[in-house]
Design a protein around this motif. Structure first.
Motif, PDB file in Angstrom:
ATOM      1  N   GLU B 131      -3.318  -6.629  39.704  1.00 24.26           N
ATOM      2  CA  GLU B 131      -3.965  -5.903  40.805  1.00 24.26           C
ATOM      3  C   GLU B 131      -3.832  -4.385  40.625  1.00 24.26           C
ATOM      4  N   THR B 132      -2.629  -3.949  40.196  1.00 23.45           N
ATOM      5  CA  THR B 132      -2.388  -2.509  40.011  1.00 23.45           C
ATOM      6  C   THR B 132      -3.307  -1.944  38.930  1.00 23.45           C
ATOM      7  N   GLU B 135      -6.797  -1.722  40.300  1.00 19.30           N
ATOM      8  CA  GLU B 135      -6.940  -0.612  41.260  1.00 19.30           C
ATOM      9  C   GLU B 135      -6.991   0.719  40.536  1.00 19.30           C
ATOM     10  N   THR B 136      -6.150   0.847  39.487  1.00 24.84           N
ATOM     11  CA  THR B 136      -6.186   2.083  38.688  1.00 24.84           C
ATOM     12  C   THR B 136      -7.566   2.240  38.058  1.00 24.84           C
TER      13      THR B 136
END
Lengths: 504, 336
Positions: B131-132, B135-136
């Motif tokens: 997810e990170t 999102e980045t």
């Protein structure tokens, strides 16, 4: 034997699709040009647009022409004879010129273009260049005499300059000027086939052209306003030739196989326009400011050394230029001149300066460099960035600062169009309002004798620089990048004419 | 009927908005420190001739009177003539608007497909390590402006790979058919599939460059909206009924979660029109943005005024259509 797997089939299909996406390479009888701006109107008399001159010259003809060295040469006019008092001009025309609709071009079309249209109130810029014309007498289909209300020695020059293209009287009267601009016809070597505003122009060879037939049948002009996109277009082969690319790119593109990148001086000058009052009221400060500018360093830093330092308003080789006169770079002399007026490094003279940013290559960087050069001798300049449109408003209201970095193009090279326009207080380009020099400039417009006229402009050029009324800096350069196999005739004023192009 | 009524009310409300925008635009343009009269004249015009041009253009009259004249002409469909091109402003905008609509629609399609697919992916990756990274990725997409994408694509696909055309709308050898002014539509109407193919290929890079920057907000709003929806009771009940997660997502949750996303997409479409300015210039795309850039450079006030108003009309129309779509998709709103 090749094994057909799903993977290599997919790869082949992908590459095939991508390759097919690219436009086909121009055939040997065609060329694709990447051009930086569009034509404002296809009524060639309507707007003075220097960038469009090369395109107009493909579709229309001018009464007179300039050769590659900028010498005035016959074209539709075969002979011209200016009266000694420069109040009338006798002309003889070719009798074998056809418009694109097949109708014959005669002296009546010349009269219509340069007299009747203006009298009829058509909104055309040539109304300004032909304002001295009181009548054009048509003696026969191939003979006419222009009459002027005052000496007009530069009319022949103007007949080969901006906006001076012959349009067909019968066709324009039949369809109206508005309709003509949508579907124009001229007598030029190419016919207009398609124009999509801000995208492209397509021309096709006029096989009935009276002059040398162009080598290339079809010319596609892609309007690419962004300089980076123009570089990419020529580098990727999507266009065969382009112009006005950043100077730094020329060096890089020179190294590319198959490309030729040229940096050539043209008839455009980069100057500092100056006021005769406020912080520049004192001629010592003006002259000190001029002596403090290292023009050679500016050329090296911003134009790869190709821009020629100039000392008068004009370019080397033009009639008004003084080859033997140099206004030198001399910071010590600057300091002495400033000291005479009570200024020094500790107590600097304060002025304001304006520059556009992006109107011509490296304009703002040049202005910043000049500010630094001035600082070293004791002139503190406050630099302001102005939009090109704002320049006119400030100049009209006499609100330009003491110095304004500006560029001025004059494809003819005639000194009247350099010094006359830049130093005439009655014209919108001159922030110099002092009538001592101004009246001399205005009077020079009426000198009929050609030798005296040129001598007068040369003398005024020298006086303007020596009194600090003019600060010419550099002869500007033009950048052209093309495929090595594409040949064309280079013109001293930067014209890029499709009719001179051919594949080698 | 309710739908038509709502649309009608919206369009009526647009009239005073248009009036105010036209007034603001007019005043703002007239106080700019530029001289349209001087810009309209050749360099050898005298000061007297420029003053005469100023009088002809009515620029010497009081501002209120100038606006009155402009308004009187505008309601009759006359928006003045371009100072620079000396042609009717309405004709010039009408000539370029179809290209911009085609580009903005294609870009919106790109933004929507990427946005919706990305939103679903972000939602699927929730509470996972990936997810990170995702999102980045969206932050990166969002932080690169459209003109930079445009230049980057030219470098990669035009220069390095030499795979895609990036100037104009058609290959040099093709002549455009003219029926409605919409090139894609005209190509279909005239059965010119060579033109259609070339126009579509030329549209790819500008549409992706323009659409890419608008996709991340759609992704994020859809993801947030789906997260909210998943807290609703009916989702829990669907699970209890044994419905598959994919079916819950696509048939139940997405139906409700799409509504706020739709509003955003409507707003984005308006912004897309504005964002087309630089992309059109970079890709030599003959649209209204290209016209506007020239007009600003030449202080061509009638064109700036009309293009500004056109942008306003487009945004108001899109907003009205989105409101209408809302009514179609959400029966509860129709009952009110």
């Amino acid at each position: 034997m090749v094994a057909f797997t799903r993977r290599n089939l997919l790869q082949t299909a992908t590459i095939g699709t991508l390759m097919g996406a690219l436009p086909a390479h121009a055939a040997d009888d065609g060329v694709t040009i990447g051009w930086p701006s569009d034509v404002t109107s296809w009524d060639p008399n309507q707007r003075f647009t220097p960038d469009a001159q090369s395109i107009f010259k493909a579709v229309f003809d001018q009464p007179l022409d300039q050769d590659a060295k900028l010498k005035l040469v016959p074209h539709l006019i075969t002979k011209w004879d200016m009266a000694p008092d420069a109040r009338s001009l006798a002309l003889e025309f070719r009798d074998d010129v056809l418009f694109h609709d097949g109708s014959k071009m005669t002296a009546a079309d010349f009269r219509y273009t340069f007299f009747e249209r203006i009298k009829a109130g058509h909104k055309v810029d040539i109304a300004q260049s032909m304002r001295k014309v009181t009548d054009i007498e048509v003696l026969s289909p191939t003979k006419a005499v222009m009459h002027f209300d005052s000496p007009a020695p530069t009319v022949p020059v103007w007949l080969a300059f901006l906006g001076s293209f012959i349009v067909p009287k019968a066709y324009m009267e039949k369809v109206s000027p508005e309709a003509f601009a949508l579907k124009p016809i001229g007598t030029g070597p190419y016919k207009l086939v398609e124009h999509q505003m801000n995208a492209r122009i397509v021309l096709e060879r006029n096989d009935a052209y009276w002059g040398p037939k162009p080598a290339l049948k079809r010319v596609t002009i892609e309007i690419i306003k962004d300089p980076s996109a123009r570089v990419a277009a020529v580098q990727s082969g999507q266009v065969d030739i382009t112009t006005s690319v950043p100077v730094r790119e020329v060096t890089r593109l020179k190294a590319q196989p198959g490309l030729v990148a040229d940096l050539t001086p043209v008839t455009k000058v980069i100057i500092l326009q100056v006021r005769n009052d406020e912080g520049f009221a004192d001629s010592n400060i003006r002259l000190a400011a001029h002596h403090a500018i290292d023009k050679k360093a500016l050329s090296q830093a911003f134009y790869a050394g190709a821009a020629v330092p100039v000392s008068v308003l004009g370019v080397p080789g033009s009639p008004g230029y003084l080859e033997d006169f140099t206004f030198g770079f001399d910071p010590e002399l600057s300091k002495q001149l400033l000291a005479k007026s009570g200024f020094s490094l500790d107590k600097p003279a304060k002025i304001r300066m304006a520059s556009t940013n992006g109107q011509f290559p490296s304009d703002y960087d040049i202005a910043r460099a000049i500010v630094q050069m001035w600082k070293k001798v004791g002139i503190e300049a406050e630099l302001e960035v102005i939009e090109y449109a704002k320049y006119f408003e400030l100049n009209r209201g006499n609100k330009l600062p003491e110095a304004t970095l500006y560029t001025f193009d004059n494809a003819t090279g005639d000194p009247e169009i350099y010094t006359g326009y830049l130093m005439n207080p009655k014209l919108p380009f001159s922030p110099w309002k002092d009538m001592t020099l101004g009246q001399k400039v205005i009077d020079q417009f009426n000198v009929a004798d050609e030798k005296a006229r040129i001598a007068g402009w040369r003398a005024l050029n020298k006086e303007a620089t020596e009194t600090g009324a003019a600060m010419p800096l550099l002869q500007s350069v033009m950048t052209v990048v093309r495929k090595k196999s594409l040949e064309l005739t280079p013109y001293g004023n930067g014209w890029i004419l499709p009719q001179t192009m051919r594949w080698g | 009927m309710i739908l038509l009524g709502t649309l009608g009310r919206r369009l009526l409300a647009a009239v005073p908005i248009l009036f105010v925008v036209s007034l603001l635009l007019f005043v703002a343009l007239r106080v700019l420190p530029v001289d349209p009269a001087a810009m309209s004249m050749p360099p050898n015009a005298t000061r007297d001739e420029i003053e005469a041009a100023r009088r002809d253009m009515g620029l010497d009259r009081p501002l209120v009177e100038q606006y009155g004249v402009w308004f009187d002409h505008a309601v009759r469909g006359d928006f003045g003539r371009s100072i620079h091109l000396r042609r009717p402003a309405a004709g010039l905008v009408g000539e370029t608007l179809p290209s911009t609509i085609e580009l903005a629609t294609a870009a919106m399609l790109v933004a929507s497909v990427l946005g919706l697919a990305g939103g679903l992916l972000l939602f699927a990756l929730r509470d996972r390590p990936a997810e990170t990274i995702a999102e980045t990725g969206t932050t990166l997409l969002m932080s690169v402006p459209e003109f930079l994408w445009a230049l980057l694509f030219i470098f990669v696909f035009g220069v390095a790979l030499q795979a895609m055309p990036f100037t104009g709308r058609l290959d040099p050898g093709l002549q455009r058919p003219m029926v409605t002014g919409f090139l894609l539509l005209d190509a279909v109407l005239t059965l010119r599939f060579d033109v259609l193919r070339s126009a579509l290929v030329h549209l790819v890079l500008p549409a992706i460059a323009l659409g890419l920057a608008f996709a991340p907000p759609i992704m994020r709003v859809l993801r947030a909206s789906l997260l909210d929806t998943y807290h609703e009771d009916y989702i829990r009940q669907a699970r209890l009924r044994g419905i598959s997660e994919t079916r819950i997502l696509l048939r139940h949750a997405l139906k409700n979660a799409i509504l706020p996303t739709l509003t955003l997409m409507g707003v984005q479409f308006g912004f897309l029109f504005g964002g087309s300015l630089l992309v059109e210039v970079i890709y030599s795309y003959p649209g209204m943005g290209n016209l506007m850039v020239d007009a600003v450079r030449n202080a061509d006030l009638p064109i700036i005024q009309l293009v500004g108003l056109t942008y306003c009309v487009v945004v108001l129309t899109i907003n009205s259509l989105v409101d209408g779509l809302y009514l179609v998709l959400n029966p509860r709103l129709r009952a009110r």
